[in-house]
Design a protein around this motif. Structure first.
Motif, PDB file in Angstrom:
ATOM      1  N   GLU A   1       0.841  -1.193   0.000  1.00 14.70           N
ATOM      2  CA  GLU A   1       0.000   0.000   0.000  1.00 14.70           C
ATOM      3  C   GLU A   1       0.876   1.243   0.000  1.00 14.70           C
ATOM      4  OE1 GLU A   1      -3.748   1.898   2.521  1.00 14.70           O
ATOM      5  OE2 GLU A   1      -2.770   0.032   3.159  1.00 14.70           O
ATOM      6  N   PHE A   2       0.515   2.188  -0.837  1.00 13.96           N
ATOM      7  CA  PHE A   2       1.300   3.413  -0.946  1.00 13.96           C
ATOM      8  C   PHE A   2       1.057   4.293   0.275  1.00 13.96           C
ATOM      9  CE2 PHE A   2       1.398   7.901  -2.340  1.00 13.96           C
ATOM     10  CZ  PHE A   2       2.757   8.001  -2.590  1.00 13.96           C
ATOM     11  N   SER A   3       2.169   4.751   0.882  1.00 18.13           N
ATOM     12  CA  SER A   3       2.092   5.627   2.053  1.00 18.13           C
ATOM     13  C   SER A   3       2.299   7.065   1.601  1.00 18.13           C
ATOM     14  CB  SER A   3       3.163   5.228   3.078  1.00 18.13           C
ATOM     15  OG  SER A   3       3.140   6.108   4.184  1.00 18.13           O
ATOM     16  N   GLY A   4       1.231   7.851   1.691  1.00 19.81           N
ATOM     17  CA  GLY A   4       1.318   9.229   1.252  1.00 19.81           C
ATOM     18  C   GLY A   4       1.987  10.150   2.246  1.00 19.81           C
ATOM     19  N   ALA A   5       2.189   9.696   3.511  1.00 20.76           N
ATOM     20  CA  ALA A   5       2.774  10.572   4.531  1.00 20.76           C
ATOM     21  C   ALA A   5       4.217  10.923   4.190  1.00 20.76           C
ATOM     22  CB  ALA A   5       2.684   9.907   5.901  1.00 20.76           C
ATOM     23  N   GLU A   6       5.014   9.892   3.876  1.00 23.23           N
ATOM     24  CA  GLU A   6       6.413  10.144   3.552  1.00 23.23           C
ATOM     25  C   GLU A   6       6.542  10.945   2.260  1.00 23.23           C
ATOM     26  OE1 GLU A   6       8.121   6.324   3.401  1.00 23.23           O
ATOM     27  OE2 GLU A   6       8.121   6.017   5.577  1.00 23.23           O
ATOM     28  N   TYR A   7       5.619  10.708   1.331  1.00 19.60           N
ATOM     29  CA  TYR A   7       5.619  11.471   0.078  1.00 19.60           C
ATOM     30  C   TYR A   7       5.347  12.952   0.355  1.00 19.60           C
ATOM     31  CZ  TYR A   7       3.391  13.308  -4.157  1.00 19.60           C
ATOM     32  OH  TYR A   7       3.021  14.079  -5.207  1.00 19.60           O
ATOM     33  N   GLU A   8       4.377  13.225   1.223  1.00 18.27           N
ATOM     34  CA  GLU A   8       4.076  14.614   1.560  1.00 18.27           C
ATOM     35  C   GLU A   8       5.211  15.248   2.348  1.00 18.27           C
ATOM     36  OE1 GLU A   8       0.392  14.469   3.594  1.00 18.27           O
ATOM     37  OE2 GLU A   8      -0.801  13.985   1.793  1.00 18.27           O
ATOM     38  N   ASP A   9       5.861  14.463   3.240  1.00 18.06           N
ATOM     39  CA  ASP A   9       7.001  15.004   3.986  1.00 18.06           C
ATOM     40  C   ASP A   9       8.128  15.397   3.040  1.00 18.06           C
ATOM     41  OD1 ASP A   9       5.605  14.609   6.287  1.00 18.06           O
ATOM     42  OD2 ASP A   9       6.562  12.684   6.765  1.00 18.06           O
ATOM     43  N   PHE A  10       8.349  14.578   2.020  1.00 18.14           N
ATOM     44  CA  PHE A  10       9.423  14.881   1.075  1.00 18.14           C
ATOM     45  C   PHE A  10       9.173  16.188   0.334  1.00 18.14           C
ATOM     46  CE2 PHE A  10      11.058  14.575  -3.301  1.00 18.14           C
ATOM     47  CZ  PHE A  10      12.409  14.456  -3.029  1.00 18.14           C
ATOM     48  N   PHE A  11       7.932  16.436  -0.090  1.00 17.09           N
ATOM     49  CA  PHE A  11       7.625  17.659  -0.820  1.00 17.09           C
ATOM     50  C   PHE A  11       7.465  18.862   0.108  1.00 17.09           C
ATOM     51  CE2 PHE A  11       6.586  14.716  -4.219  1.00 17.09           C
ATOM     52  CZ  PHE A  11       7.055  15.393  -5.326  1.00 17.09           C
TER      53      PHE A  11
ATOM     54  N   THR B   1      13.406  17.298 -10.036  1.00 22.35           N
ATOM     55  CA  THR B   1      14.279  16.775 -11.085  1.00 22.35           C
ATOM     56  C   THR B   1      14.444  15.274 -10.919  1.00 22.35           C
ATOM     57  OG1 THR B   1      16.257  17.132  -9.749  1.00 22.35           O
ATOM     58  CG2 THR B   1      15.521  18.957 -11.155  1.00 22.35           C
ATOM     59  N   VAL B   2      15.013  14.638 -11.945  1.00 23.42           N
ATOM     60  CA  VAL B   2      15.177  13.184 -11.902  1.00 23.42           C
ATOM     61  C   VAL B   2      16.179  12.770 -10.834  1.00 23.42           C
ATOM     62  CG1 VAL B   2      16.966  13.169 -13.685  1.00 23.42           C
ATOM     63  CG2 VAL B   2      15.575  11.129 -13.329  1.00 23.42           C
ATOM     64  N   TRP B   3      17.175  13.640 -10.561  1.00 21.86           N
ATOM     65  CA  TRP B   3      18.184  13.263  -9.573  1.00 21.86           C
ATOM     66  C   TRP B   3      17.612  13.334  -8.156  1.00 21.86           C
ATOM     67  CZ3 TRP B   3      20.834  11.111 -12.933  1.00 21.86           C
ATOM     68  CH2 TRP B   3      21.087  11.700 -14.175  1.00 21.86           C
ATOM     69  N   ALA B   4      16.719  14.315  -7.919  1.00 22.21           N
ATOM     70  CA  ALA B   4      16.028  14.342  -6.627  1.00 22.21           C
ATOM     71  C   ALA B   4      15.107  13.134  -6.478  1.00 22.21           C
ATOM     72  CB  ALA B   4      15.237  15.647  -6.491  1.00 22.21           C
ATOM     73  N   PHE B   5      14.470  12.748  -7.579  1.00 24.86           N
ATOM     74  CA  PHE B   5      13.595  11.574  -7.533  1.00 24.86           C
ATOM     75  C   PHE B   5      14.397  10.297  -7.232  1.00 24.86           C
ATOM     76  CE2 PHE B   5      11.612   8.044  -9.922  1.00 24.86           C
ATOM     77  CZ  PHE B   5      10.443   7.934  -9.190  1.00 24.86           C
ATOM     78  N   LEU B   6      15.561  10.126  -7.903  1.00 24.46           N
ATOM     79  CA  LEU B   6      16.391   8.948  -7.629  1.00 24.46           C
ATOM     80  C   LEU B   6      16.950   8.982  -6.212  1.00 24.46           C
ATOM     81  CD1 LEU B   6      18.333   8.616 -11.013  1.00 24.46           C
ATOM     82  CD2 LEU B   6      16.455   7.203 -10.192  1.00 24.46           C
ATOM     83  N   GLU B   7      17.262  10.175  -5.715  1.00 28.55           N
ATOM     84  CA  GLU B   7      17.733  10.282  -4.331  1.00 28.55           C
ATOM     85  C   GLU B   7      16.639   9.861  -3.357  1.00 28.55           C
ATOM     86  OE1 GLU B   7      19.585  13.670  -1.306  1.00 28.55           O
ATOM     87  OE2 GLU B   7      19.061  14.174  -3.383  1.00 28.55           O
ATOM     88  N   MET B   8      15.391  10.235  -3.653  1.00 26.86           N
ATOM     89  CA  MET B   8      14.280   9.814  -2.805  1.00 26.86           C
ATOM     90  C   MET B   8      14.107   8.295  -2.840  1.00 26.86           C
ATOM     91  SD  MET B   8      10.235  10.825  -3.075  1.00 26.86           S
ATOM     92  CE  MET B   8      10.056   9.925  -4.592  1.00 26.86           C
ATOM     93  N   MET B   9      14.249   7.683  -4.040  1.00 30.70           N
ATOM     94  CA  MET B   9      14.110   6.223  -4.144  1.00 30.70           C
ATOM     95  C   MET B   9      15.260   5.517  -3.428  1.00 30.70           C
ATOM     96  SD  MET B   9      11.281   5.699  -5.714  1.00 30.70           S
ATOM     97  CE  MET B   9      11.464   3.954  -6.017  1.00 30.70           C
ATOM     98  N   ASN B  10      16.488   6.072  -3.525  1.00 28.97           N
ATOM     99  CA  ASN B  10      17.627   5.454  -2.847  1.00 28.97           C
ATOM    100  C   ASN B  10      17.599   5.650  -1.343  1.00 28.97           C
ATOM    101  OD1 ASN B  10      18.945   4.357  -5.099  1.00 28.97           O
ATOM    102  ND2 ASN B  10      19.846   6.334  -5.636  1.00 28.97           N
TER     103      ASN B  10
ATOM    104  N   GLY C   1      15.193   4.972   0.547  1.00 30.60           N
ATOM    105  CA  GLY C   1      14.464   3.863   1.157  1.00 30.60           C
ATOM    106  C   GLY C   1      13.165   4.264   1.801  1.00 30.60           C
ATOM    107  N   LYS C   2      12.689   5.494   1.572  1.00 25.72           N
ATOM    108  CA  LYS C   2      11.432   5.901   2.188  1.00 25.72           C
ATOM    109  C   LYS C   2      10.241   5.144   1.612  1.00 25.72           C
ATOM    110  CE  LYS C   2      12.986  10.598   3.264  1.00 25.72           C
ATOM    111  NZ  LYS C   2      12.750  12.047   3.043  1.00 25.72           N
ATOM    112  N   VAL C   3      10.328   4.827   0.334  1.00 25.58           N
ATOM    113  CA  VAL C   3       9.213   4.120  -0.310  1.00 25.58           C
ATOM    114  C   VAL C   3       9.394   2.609  -0.239  1.00 25.58           C
ATOM    115  CG1 VAL C   3       7.920   3.867  -2.461  1.00 25.58           C
ATOM    116  CG2 VAL C   3       8.885   6.078  -1.845  1.00 25.58           C
ATOM    117  N   THR C   4      10.657   2.147  -0.348  1.00 26.61           N
ATOM    118  CA  THR C   4      10.935   0.698  -0.451  1.00 26.61           C
ATOM    119  C   THR C   4      11.578   0.152   0.813  1.00 26.61           C
ATOM    120  OG1 THR C   4      13.088   1.174  -1.446  1.00 26.61           O
ATOM    121  CG2 THR C   4      11.214   0.913  -2.939  1.00 26.61           C
ATOM    122  N   ARG C   5      11.293   0.740   1.939  1.00 26.19           N
ATOM    123  CA  ARG C   5      11.914   0.285   3.185  1.00 26.19           C
ATOM    124  C   ARG C   5      11.404  -1.112   3.547  1.00 26.19           C
ATOM    125  NH1 ARG C   5      10.520   4.191   6.081  1.00 26.19           N
ATOM    126  NH2 ARG C   5      12.411   5.445   5.843  1.00 26.19           N
TER     127      ARG C   5
END
Length: 621
Positions: free
Chosen positions: A156-166, A177-186, A188-192
């Motif tokens: 299930e997608f967690s919108g809390a961490e997504y909102e915290d990031f923005f 940018t794509v580099w900020a997006f890859l930094e977010m994926m690396n 582990g906030k989404v794939t922890r």
């Protein structure tokens, strides 16, 4: 979004990667290398002289992106033919150039994504980013992509961490940018807490769905066109065709069904031991297929109908169409938001006007009180002036009352509109709840599908073990057959040797028989000559005895009339002697012939005995 726009997004990253000083310009030598590599991956001829001629006025310094665009459009992009090259190769070239400079994650982190996953996320970002430079992706598209990846991972997608990031950076609210997006994926906030293999499979699935235009994939049973037997195949549906392969790795393509406006899909009743059947009809053939359950059949038929609809509408990609629809929805939301803000500003202006008029009314009331006090002090002196002022005040009061009534009517209309907006919001909330329920059902279905895949993998492993056992038995049988063939060959050679020996013995026996026959003939001839000689000797002995009989003195030759005839020596001319010799020779010849017959019979009997002896039979006397 056309092919040129997609290529320009990737090339923009390659151009900016060559701009080491971030001045917006790149040297011509680097542009030569970039242009040559682009021509190679785009499968078009490269003309190095054209670059020199195009930029011969810019010999004093490097070339900017605006100066490179005319050359890029004229000599490279205008020559590109869709379908003659692999888009992924172009993306890999540009990713290699830009990743060396911009993508430098912390390799010591345990949540770092593999290079292949980072490349696929980069491609997804380019696909979903806005058609503006520098390339950014709005928060709605980021949320859409993250929900897709989480759905593929069955979480299930967690919108809390997504909102915290923005919320950490207000500048990111307009796009990242794509580099900020890859930094977010690396980070582990989404794939922890999720295995890297599952993350890789989810990213690959979303990549194939969005970038590869794959509407649906999975195993189906297909009925053959010639042998009419059922075989399980891995099907891949795209807006233009439906391909099927032997296995899930998509290496052995067994066929390709081209979809157009003349195609249609129909649900079939169960038969031939198959359930959940449906067929895809084209102008030339009808393809019968069977799904695992009713839900899969419904999903496949809906996906095929979507592909046919896209072809009829002239659209090449479902997700490109969905992206345009989401952009239109965002633009409509922005327009509604602006209209709402304008309406609120107008309401605030009316409210301020009302407050101003009320303040004026209060001032007028105060002025009236003051006037009344003044009138009391100088009632007679200013009665006429007071009456005139009273009339003026009454007129202003009526105008103020009319303004108040009109304002109340406008407020009522605004309240009705606000009530309609609240109802619309409630309807949207209910629709969101239904969508969430549908999403939960889809997640459950994907989990069931994953369990079925695990069970199917076990069955495949068991079938593979049985196949290995069967192959070992087949090898043993082949070895036994080879051994039997060798023994048979040896026995055949031995029989041929014995047959040759037997033929040689028979030939020798025939030769012995022929020699014996000749010897027997010689013996018979010698015996015949011996008997003839013996007969002749006996005959001449008799004759000699007759001739050698002594004649006494005084004996006379008897006369013809006496009882004793006189002895007369026969001569060779005597016909009686010749007749007697002839009869004796005939008798001797008959005796010799009878003896030869006897000898021949005895010889034939002896030959028969020899032949029986050679054949292994025993001659019993």
């Amino acid at each position: 979004m056309d092919l040129r726009s997609e290529l320009l997004k990737s090339i923009w990253y390659g151009f900016t990667a060559l701009d080491l000083e971030k001045s917006g310009k790149v040297s011509k030598s680097q542009l030569k290398v970039l242009s040559h590599n682009l021509c190679t991956v785009l499968s078009i001829p490269h003309d190095p002289v054209a670059l020199e001629e195009h930029f011969r006025d810019d010999d004093d310094g490097p070339v900017s992106s605006q100066g490179y665009m005319p050359y890029l459009n004229k000599y490279i992009l205008d020559k590109v033919v869709e379908g003659s090259f692999i888009k992924e190769n172009v993306d890999e070239l540009c990713w290699t150039l830009t990743a060396k400079k911009n993508y430098q994650p912390d390799r010591s982190s345990s949540s770092i994504l593999p290079e292949k996953d980072a490349f696929r996320l980069w491609c997804l970002f380019n696909f979903l980013s806005e058609d503006k430079y520098p390339l950014v992706m709005v928060p709605d598209e980021v949320e859409y992509l993250l929900k897709k990846i989480c759905t593929a991972m069955s979480i299930e997608f967690s919108g809390a961490e997504y909102e915290d990031f923005f919320s950490q950076d207000s500048a990111q609210q307009s796009g990242i940018t794509v580099w900020a997006f890859l930094e977010m994926m690396n980070s582990g906030k989404v794939t922890r807490g999720i295995d890297k293999g599952i993350i890789t499979m989810a990213i690959e699935e979303v990549y194939r769905e969005i970038v590869g235009d794959v509407l649906k994939e999975g195993y189906l049973w297909k009925k053959g066109q010639l042998r009419r037997n059922w075989k399980e195949r891995w099907f891949t549906l795209r807006p233009s065709n439906l391909s099927y392969y032997t296995r899930e790795d998509r290496k052995d393509c067994q066929g390709n069904i081209v979809l157009d406006g003349n195609c249609c899909v129909e649900v079939l009743p169960d038969r031939d031991g198959k359930r959940c059947m449906f067929c895809l009809k084209t102008l030339s053939k009808t393809y019968e297929m069977s799904a695992s359950d009713t839900k899969q059949r419904q999903e496949w038929t809906a996906a095929i109908q979507t592909a046919i609809r896209l072809h009829v509408e002239g659209k090449k990609s479902l997700h490109k169409d969905l992206k345009l629809k989401r952009q239109e929805q965002r633009e409509q939301r922005e327009k509604r938001r602006q209209a709402k803000e304008e309406e609120l500003q107008r309401l605030r202006a009316l409210q301020e006007e009302r407050e101003r008029k009320l303040a004026e009314l209060e001032l007028l009331k105060e002025a009236q009180k003051q006037a009344q006090s003044l009138l009391e002090q100088d009632e007679q002196r200013r009665r006429q002036q007071h009456e005139q002022l009273q009339r003026t005040l009454e007129i202003q009061l009526r105008e103020a009352e009319e303004a108040r009534v009109s304002m109340q009517a406008e407020m009522a209309l605004k309240e009705e509109e606000a009530e309609k907006q609240r109802k619309r919001i409630q309807e949207l909330e209910e629709m969101q709840k239904r969508l969430e329920e549908a999403l939960q059902q889809e997640i459950k279905a994907r989990r069931d599908e994953e369990a079925f895949r695990y069970a199917q993998a076990g069955l495949l492993a068991e079938e593979e073990e049985k196949m290995k056992a069967l192959m070992s038995l087949q090898e043993e049988q082949e070895e036994y057959i080879l051994k039997t063939e060798r023994e048979k060959q040896e026995l055949k050679q031995e029989m041929e040797a014995k047959s040759r020996a037997l033929d040689e013995a028979q030939w020798q026996l025939e030769e012995v028989r022929a020699n014996r026959h000749r010897v027997d003939q010689d013996v018979v001839a010698a015996q015949r000559k011996l008997r003839q000689a013996s007969t002749n000797v006996k005959h001449w002995n008799v004759q000699m005895n007759r001739l050698m009989r002594p004649i006494g003195p005084g004996e006379k030759r008897p006369s013809l009339g006496s009882s004793y005839s006189s002895f007369q020596i026969p001569t060779q001319r005597d016909p009686g002697l010749r007749l007697r010799k002839k009869s004796e020779s005939e008798e001797q010849q008959r005796n010799e012939e009878s003896k030869e017959n006897v000898d021949n019979r005895s010889g034939s009997d002896l030959e028969k005995r020899h032949s029986h002896a050679s054949n292994g039979d025993m001659d019993i006397p």
